[in-house]
Scaffold this motif. Structure first.
Motif, PDB file in Angstrom:
ATOM      1  N   THR A 127      14.205  -0.604 -33.519  1.00 37.42           N
ATOM      2  CA  THR A 127      13.362  -0.739 -32.535  1.00 37.42           C
ATOM      3  C   THR A 127      12.408   0.453 -32.417  1.00 37.42           C
ATOM      4  N   TRP A 128      11.452   0.629 -31.346  1.00 35.84           N
ATOM      5  CA  TRP A 128      10.670   1.626 -31.264  1.00 35.84           C
ATOM      6  C   TRP A 128      10.627   2.221 -29.786  1.00 35.84           C
ATOM      7  N   ASN A 129      10.957   3.682 -29.684  1.00 36.05           N
ATOM      8  CA  ASN A 129      10.956   4.284 -28.366  1.00 36.05           C
ATOM      9  C   ASN A 129       9.628   5.032 -28.358  1.00 36.05           C
ATOM     10  N   MET A 136       9.792  -3.083 -38.797  1.00 36.70           N
ATOM     11  CA  MET A 136       9.579  -1.651 -38.145  1.00 36.70           C
ATOM     12  C   MET A 136       8.796  -2.423 -36.510  1.00 36.70           C
ATOM     13  N   HIS A 137       9.628  -2.058 -35.646  1.00 36.76           N
ATOM     14  CA  HIS A 137       8.987  -2.296 -34.107  1.00 36.76           C
ATOM     15  C   HIS A 137       7.900  -1.133 -34.055  1.00 36.76           C
ATOM     16  N   LEU A 138       6.995  -1.465 -33.397  1.00 41.16           N
ATOM     17  CA  LEU A 138       5.863  -0.502 -32.858  1.00 41.16           C
ATOM     18  C   LEU A 138       5.382  -1.069 -31.597  1.00 41.16           C
ATOM     19  N   LEU A 181       4.052  -4.657 -30.542  1.00 42.26           N
ATOM     20  CA  LEU A 181       4.437  -4.909 -29.098  1.00 42.26           C
ATOM     21  C   LEU A 181       3.350  -4.025 -28.251  1.00 42.26           C
ATOM     22  N   ARG A 182       3.588  -4.482 -27.058  1.00 43.29           N
ATOM     23  CA  ARG A 182       2.667  -3.542 -26.174  1.00 43.29           C
ATOM     24  C   ARG A 182       3.465  -2.439 -25.816  1.00 43.29           C
ATOM     25  N   GLY A 183       4.950  -2.669 -25.270  1.00 42.62           N
ATOM     26  CA  GLY A 183       5.587  -1.702 -24.465  1.00 42.62           C
ATOM     27  C   GLY A 183       5.834  -1.979 -23.245  1.00 42.62           C
ATOM     28  N   ASP A 184       6.783  -1.443 -22.315  1.00 44.47           N
ATOM     29  CA  ASP A 184       6.747  -1.503 -21.270  1.00 44.47           C
ATOM     30  C   ASP A 184       6.025  -0.371 -20.459  1.00 44.47           C
ATOM     31  N   PRO A 185       5.409  -0.616 -19.100  1.00 43.12           N
ATOM     32  CA  PRO A 185       4.578   0.111 -18.301  1.00 43.12           C
ATOM     33  C   PRO A 185       5.665   1.417 -17.767  1.00 43.12           C
ATOM     34  N   GLY A 204       8.214 -13.061 -27.864  1.00 44.74           N
ATOM     35  CA  GLY A 204       7.848 -14.322 -27.180  1.00 44.74           C
ATOM     36  C   GLY A 204       9.080 -14.283 -26.174  1.00 44.74           C
ATOM     37  N   TYR A 205       8.676 -14.970 -24.978  1.00 46.52           N
ATOM     38  CA  TYR A 205       9.478 -15.093 -23.819  1.00 46.52           C
ATOM     39  C   TYR A 205       9.726 -16.573 -23.255  1.00 46.52           C
ATOM     40  N   PRO A 206      11.049 -17.158 -23.849  1.00 47.03           N
ATOM     41  CA  PRO A 206      11.249 -18.405 -23.582  1.00 47.03           C
ATOM     42  C   PRO A 206      11.499 -18.787 -22.047  1.00 47.03           C
ATOM     43  N   GLU A 222       5.983  -9.990 -15.635  1.00 46.04           N
ATOM     44  CA  GLU A 222       4.714  -9.687 -15.332  1.00 46.04           C
ATOM     45  C   GLU A 222       3.778 -11.087 -14.976  1.00 46.04           C
ATOM     46  N   ASP A 223       4.306 -11.972 -15.535  1.00 51.67           N
ATOM     47  CA  ASP A 223       3.578 -13.171 -15.458  1.00 51.67           C
ATOM     48  C   ASP A 223       4.165 -13.950 -14.362  1.00 51.67           C
ATOM     49  N   GLU A 224       4.980 -13.718 -13.655  1.00 51.11           N
ATOM     50  CA  GLU A 224       5.394 -14.164 -12.225  1.00 51.11           C
ATOM     51  C   GLU A 224       5.779 -15.557 -12.256  1.00 51.11           C
ATOM     52  N   ALA A 245      -2.758 -16.659 -28.086  1.00 50.99           N
ATOM     53  CA  ALA A 245      -3.816 -15.563 -28.451  1.00 50.99           C
ATOM     54  C   ALA A 245      -3.510 -14.517 -29.601  1.00 50.99           C
ATOM     55  N   LYS A 246      -2.076 -14.150 -29.542  1.00 52.83           N
ATOM     56  CA  LYS A 246      -1.351 -13.160 -30.220  1.00 52.83           C
ATOM     57  C   LYS A 246      -1.184 -13.982 -31.698  1.00 52.83           C
ATOM     58  N   GLN A 247      -0.813 -15.442 -31.729  1.00 51.40           N
ATOM     59  CA  GLN A 247      -0.662 -15.913 -33.085  1.00 51.40           C
ATOM     60  C   GLN A 247      -2.343 -15.826 -33.499  1.00 51.40           C
TER      61      GLN A 247
HETATM   62  C1  LIG Z   1      11.864  -9.368 -29.519  1.00 51.72           C
HETATM   63  C2  LIG Z   1      11.452  -8.153 -28.627  1.00 51.72           C
HETATM   64  C3  LIG Z   1      11.374  -6.770 -28.999  1.00 51.72           C
HETATM   65  C4  LIG Z   1      11.189  -5.645 -28.585  1.00 51.72           C
HETATM   66  N1  LIG Z   1      11.314  -4.460 -29.029  1.00 51.72           N
HETATM   67  C5  LIG Z   1      10.866  -3.337 -28.189  1.00 51.72           C
HETATM   68  C6  LIG Z   1      10.855  -1.841 -28.630  1.00 51.72           C
HETATM   69  O1  LIG Z   1      11.385  -2.005 -29.756  1.00 51.72           O
HETATM   70  N2  LIG Z   1      10.510  -1.081 -28.114  1.00 51.72           N
HETATM   71  C7  LIG Z   1       9.937  -1.236 -26.799  1.00 51.72           C
HETATM   72  O2  LIG Z   1       9.671  -0.473 -26.210  1.00 51.72           O
HETATM   73  N3  LIG Z   1       9.984  -2.519 -26.194  1.00 51.72           N
HETATM   74  C8  LIG Z   1      10.359  -3.541 -26.842  1.00 51.72           C
HETATM   75  N4  LIG Z   1      10.388  -4.629 -26.514  1.00 51.72           N
HETATM   76  C9  LIG Z   1       9.789  -4.948 -24.849  1.00 51.72           C
HETATM   77  C10 LIG Z   1       8.317  -5.165 -24.901  1.00 51.72           C
HETATM   78  O3  LIG Z   1       7.751  -3.931 -25.134  1.00 51.72           O
HETATM   79  C11 LIG Z   1       7.975  -5.523 -23.240  1.00 51.72           C
HETATM   80  O4  LIG Z   1       8.614  -6.848 -23.074  1.00 51.72           O
HETATM   81  C12 LIG Z   1       6.500  -5.398 -22.976  1.00 51.72           C
HETATM   82  O5  LIG Z   1       6.668  -5.616 -21.675  1.00 51.72           O
HETATM   83  C13 LIG Z   1       5.753  -6.614 -23.224  1.00 51.72           C
HETATM   84  O6  LIG Z   1       5.435  -6.415 -24.654  1.00 51.72           O
HETATM   85  P1  LIG Z   1       4.582  -7.654 -25.355  1.00 51.72           P
HETATM   86  O7  LIG Z   1       4.365  -7.098 -26.861  1.00 51.72           O
HETATM   87  O8  LIG Z   1       5.331  -8.900 -25.428  1.00 51.72           O
HETATM   88  O9  LIG Z   1       3.249  -7.438 -24.564  1.00 51.72           O
HETATM   89  P2  LIG Z   1       2.163  -8.488 -24.449  1.00 51.72           P
HETATM   90  O10 LIG Z   1       2.155  -9.450 -25.504  1.00 51.72           O
HETATM   91  O11 LIG Z   1       0.664  -7.500 -24.364  1.00 51.72           O
HETATM   92  O12 LIG Z   1       2.321  -9.179 -23.010  1.00 51.72           O
HETATM   93  C14 LIG Z   1       2.459  -7.945 -21.763  1.00 51.72           C
HETATM   94  C15 LIG Z   1       2.071  -9.019 -20.607  1.00 51.72           C
HETATM   95  O13 LIG Z   1       0.755  -8.992 -20.705  1.00 51.72           O
HETATM   96  C16 LIG Z   1       0.209 -10.439 -20.462  1.00 51.72           C
HETATM   97  N5  LIG Z   1      -0.654 -10.471 -21.568  1.00 51.72           N
HETATM   98  C17 LIG Z   1      -0.750 -10.564 -22.760  1.00 51.72           C
HETATM   99  N6  LIG Z   1      -2.126 -10.514 -23.462  1.00 51.72           N
HETATM  100  C18 LIG Z   1      -2.957 -10.682 -22.278  1.00 51.72           C
HETATM  101  C19 LIG Z   1      -4.402 -10.776 -22.159  1.00 51.72           C
HETATM  102  N7  LIG Z   1      -5.049 -10.594 -23.188  1.00 51.72           N
HETATM  103  N8  LIG Z   1      -4.757 -10.466 -20.746  1.00 51.72           N
HETATM  104  C20 LIG Z   1      -3.999 -10.399 -19.860  1.00 51.72           C
HETATM  105  N9  LIG Z   1      -2.672 -10.414 -19.790  1.00 51.72           N
HETATM  106  C21 LIG Z   1      -2.006 -10.317 -21.065  1.00 51.72           C
HETATM  107  C22 LIG Z   1       1.407 -11.172 -21.121  1.00 51.72           C
HETATM  108  O14 LIG Z   1       1.336 -12.445 -20.666  1.00 51.72           O
HETATM  109  C23 LIG Z   1       2.517 -10.327 -20.490  1.00 51.72           C
HETATM  110  O15 LIG Z   1       2.899 -10.509 -19.297  1.00 51.72           O
HETATM  111  C24 LIG Z   1      10.623  -5.832 -26.865  1.00 51.72           C
HETATM  112  C25 LIG Z   1      10.735  -7.202 -26.458  1.00 51.72           C
HETATM  113  C26 LIG Z   1      10.825  -8.179 -27.362  1.00 51.72           C
HETATM  114  C27 LIG Z   1      11.003  -9.664 -26.963  1.00 51.72           C
END
Ligand SMILES: Cc1cc2nc3c(=O)[nH]c(=O)nc-3n(C[C@H](O)[C@H](O)[C@H](O)COP(=O)(O)OP(=O)(O)OC[C@H]3O[C@@H](n4cnc5c(N)ncnc54)[C@H](O)[C@@H]3O)c2cc1C
Length: 342
Positions: free
Chosen positions: A54-56, A82-84, A112-116, A151-153, A158-160, A172-174
């Motif tokens: 994982t990535w921090n 590698m997570h990024l 990944l995006r990362g949490d806010p 992916g989020y089954p 944030e998508d409520e 879109a990511k695919q």
């Molecule tokens: C398998 C897995 C591994 C993870 N590993 C890590 C890790 O190593 N380190 C870490 O810090 N976090 C990790 N996370 C947590 C992750 O960073 C968070 O869940 C984060 O909030 C979302 O990341 P994402 O890549 O899914 O973001 P995104 O795909 O960017 O989505 C984030 C939010 O934005 C919305 N969204 C996406 N694209 C758009 C767009 N174009 N316009 C408007 N809205 C959009 C999505 O629906 C979603 O609500 C992991 C999560 C999972 C499921």
């Protein structure tokens, strides 16, 4: 090697058993890192398809991921992903991590995006969504990296609850270059299977790798489900709550519940690979793999040996420590007594 290539090879025959992989997180201490290398190396004897780290975002721990990926790929020879994450980070850190992964032979990135930020402030940096990181990696490295996406089954918080929106952004990511999906943990097999059908209907064709979280204690089980905002099926509560104060029983029953869940999703034909969130521990994951008959008792016994089995036919059945271990300053038991240290 790319994860999708490994999956294709492993499942060339439809009868092939499910494959599996292990996620590890970056430990906080130097001793924890060393312990984890030992564990990764030993768990690799179970023949996972890959491991991931994982990535921090921020501080020493993000560069630690880069260092660890370099060590697992270069020194330990483990197929690594590698997570990024891409928000709240300098572009240079992302560039350095990608270059280091490239140089060390790592071909798999979970983008990944990362949490806010926890204080509710806006995320900073050059990227807004994981989508932008995927496009960036593609623009710099073409097809060199196999790109995983999250992916989020049961939906992203944030998508409520708007499942269609979550699936649209996943697609879109695919379409931007995502090669495989790793999912958020879940315990509700029915919801997961339903989601798999929905994403296929939406045109998502890449492999789904389900994230499986073993159950070790009742408190951790509830806490993780709450953090991830996932549904706990009624039968999990009915079987775990009466034994909640007995950790050993919870682990045993929790293992059985997770085994049943894995069997169900595999039998439904929606996945052929299981990805375990090990939490840097091995016992609970091992119990599940053993229960699913994906590892043999012999593999587990071999894994517990503190040395590699000899390839010499005269020594292959040895079960005592080779002579050079006698020169070690501390015994194996002493050195490994705190192997669970995170
Ligand atoms: C398998 C897995 C591994 C993870 N590993 C890590 C890790 O190593 N380190 C870490 O810090 N976090 C990790 N996370 C947590 C992750 O960073 C968070 O869940 C984060 O909030 C979302 O990341 P994402 O890549 O899914 O973001 P995104 O795909 O960017 O989505 C984030 C939010 O934005 C919305 N969204 C996406 N694209 C758009 C767009 N174009 N316009 C408007 N809205 C959009 C999505 O629906 C979603 O609500 C992991 C999560 C999972 C499921």
């Amino acid at each position: 090697m790319k994860i999708t290539d490994k999956l294709s090879h492993a499942h060339a025959s439809e009868q092939a058993p499910p494959t599996f992989s292990f996620e590890f997180f970056t430990p906080k201490t130097t001793q924890g890192v060393q312990n984890l290398y030992d564990r990764m190396d030993r768990m690799y004897n179970l023949n996972p398809l890959f491991i991931d780290i994982t990535w921090n975002a921020g501080g020493r721990l993000s560069t630690l991921t880069t260092e660890m990926v370099n060590t697992t790929s270069t020194v330990l020879g483990l197929e690594t992903c590698m997570h990024l994450t891409c928000t709240n980070m300098d572009l240079k850190l992302i560039d350095d991590a990608l270059q280091s992964a490239y140089d060390s032979g790592c071909q798999n990135i979970l983008a990944l995006r990362g949490d806010p930020p926890l204080d509710g402030s806006e995320s900073t940096g050059d990227f807004k969504y994981a989508l932008h990181l995927i496009k960036y990696i593609k623009s710099k490295y073409g097809d060199h990296f196999n790109i995983g996406i999250a992916g989020y089954p049961e939906g992203h918080p944030e998508d409520e609850g708007d499942q269609a929106k979550t699936i649209e952004f996943l697609k879109a990511k695919q379409d931007a270059g995502g090669d495989f999906i790793v999912t958020q943990m879940f315990y509700d097999a029915d919801r997961f299977i339903d989601w798999c059908h929905k994403i296929r209907e939406a045109g998502i064709t890449i492999p789904v790798i389900p994230g499986i979280m073993p159950i070790s204690t009742y408190a951790a089980f509830l806490r993780r489900a709450k953090w991830s905002e996932i549904h706990i099926p009624q039968h999990f509560m009915e079987r775990l709550t009466p034994i909640k104060d007995d950790d050993a029983k919870v682990r045993e029953e929790g293992t059985q519940l997770v085994i049943e869940m894995c069997q169900r999703i595999v039998e439904a034909g929606v996945v052929n690979h299981l990805h375990f969130y090990t939490m840097n521990l091995e016992k609970a994951t091992l119990m599940i793999l053993e229960g699913l008959n994906l590892v043999s008792k012999q593999q587990i016994t071999d894994m517990k040996q503190p040395w590699r089995k000899s390839l010499n036919p005269n020594r292959i059945n040895e079960s005592v420590r080779p002579i050079f271990w006698k020169n070690r300053k501390f015994t194996y038991i002493q050195r490994t007594s705190n192997w669970d240290e995170p």
